[in-house]
Design a protein around this motif. Structure first.
Motif, short mmCIF file in Angstrom:
data_model
loop_
_atom_site.label_atom_id
_atom_site.label_comp_id
_atom_site.label_asym_id
_atom_site.label_seq_id
_atom_site.Cartn_x
_atom_site.Cartn_y
_atom_site.Cartn_z
N GLU A 1 0.83 -1.21 0.00
CA GLU A 1 0.00 0.00 0.00
C GLU A 1 0.86 1.25 0.00
O GLU A 1 0.53 2.25 -0.67
N GLU B 1 -7.42 -2.64 -6.22
CA GLU B 1 -8.08 -3.87 -5.79
C GLU B 1 -7.86 -4.99 -6.79
O GLU B 1 -7.69 -6.16 -6.41
N GLU B 2 -7.84 -4.65 -8.07
CA GLU B 2 -7.54 -5.66 -9.08
C GLU B 2 -6.11 -6.17 -8.93
O GLU B 2 -5.84 -7.37 -9.08
#
Length: 274
Positions: free
Chosen positions: A162, A182-183
């Motif tokens: 992240e 998210e993918e």
């Protein structure tokens, strides 16, 4: 494993920072004169000349006519740093074998400061994309679109991933590049589950790659290895499976080489300072 900026560190020295700005600019410009470099950095010509003169005095810059260039001192430093890296020292010969067996480009990479560092690259007899592949050794890369990068990201803590995404974003290289966080996290989960990563023309159109992580005994990711080739060949299941087996086997051998060396060091300690 890799360093990242510390917001609590002391204030940086502007003169040192500016010296590195000069070095980076000389690299980006492929050499430059005083006037061009001053304009690039927004400095006066006198200040620019002083920085160049200091770097030249310490043999980090050379002057050819009116053009200043980086010297071979950086080559020596780079070779020293690379030679201190476990996965390079214990993986180089294995990558030579992998390139010979597959006939493709093979890559050895690690991560530092949230970017991919290409430590070693070997060209097999049937490899394609030589100019682009060689340029990868000269600069750090984003991690999210390459097979080596995704193999590394898949085994980093989520917090670290992240931070990398916040710092660098998800730059699009081709129509296939994953640009949704998210993918990407879903793709990294699939990578962990199957044990290898896939670059499906996400970095350059027409080239696909498969990669595998190189892990320490405690599960820390040290780097990764990959094999790249023509997209139409890697779409063929049998060919892709052969490459996956070859690249995962190579990663496992490098891991064993590192563990074996660590065990030897423990068994035969260095008594020179005793």
């Amino acid at each position: 494993m890799a360093d990242r900026p510390d917001s609590t560190s002391p204030r940086t020295l502007k003169t040192v920072q500016r010296a590195f700005d000069v070095v980076r600019a000389l690299q980006d410009l492929d050499g430059a004169g005083v006037t061009e470099l001053a304009e690039e950095l927004g400095l006066s010509k006198s200040s620019t000349y002083n920085y160049l003169s200091t770097l030249r005095e310490h043999q980090y810059v050379v002057k050819e006519d009116d053009t200043y260039r980086l010297s071979y001192q950086f080559l020596h430093i780079g070779e020293y740093v690379r030679g201190q890296t476990d996965i390079y020292r214990h993986g180089r010969e294995e990558l030579d074998i992998l390139a010979h067996e597959t006939g493709r480009y093979v890559h050895l990479a690690t991560e530092q400061h949230g970017l991919g560092v290409n430590l070693y690259k070997v060209r097999g007899e049937e490899a394609i994309g030589s100019r682009y592949q060689q340029s990868k050794l000269q600069r750090p890369d984003y991690l999210h679109f390459s097979a080596t990068g995704k193999a590394i990201l898949a085994h980093l803590p989520r917090e670290r991933v992240e931070w990398i995404l916040d710092e660098y974003g998800l730059v699009r290289k081709t129509a296939n590049t994953i640009t949704d966080p998210e993918e990407l996290f879903a793709e990294l989960e699939r990578t962990r589950e199957r044990g290898y990563s896939i670059n499906a023309e996400e970095e350059i159109e027409g080239i696909r790659a498969v990669g595998a992580p190189i892990l320490a005994q405690d599960g820390e990711v040290l780097g990764s290895v990959s094999v790249s080739g023509p997209a139409h060949r890697l779409r063929q299941p049998e060919h892709r499976e052969r490459l996956v087996e070859a690249v995962t086997d190579t990663a496992n051998v490098v891991e064993v080489n590192i563990v074996t060396q660590d065990s030897d060091d423990d068994e035969f300690p260095d008594f020179r300072d005793a």
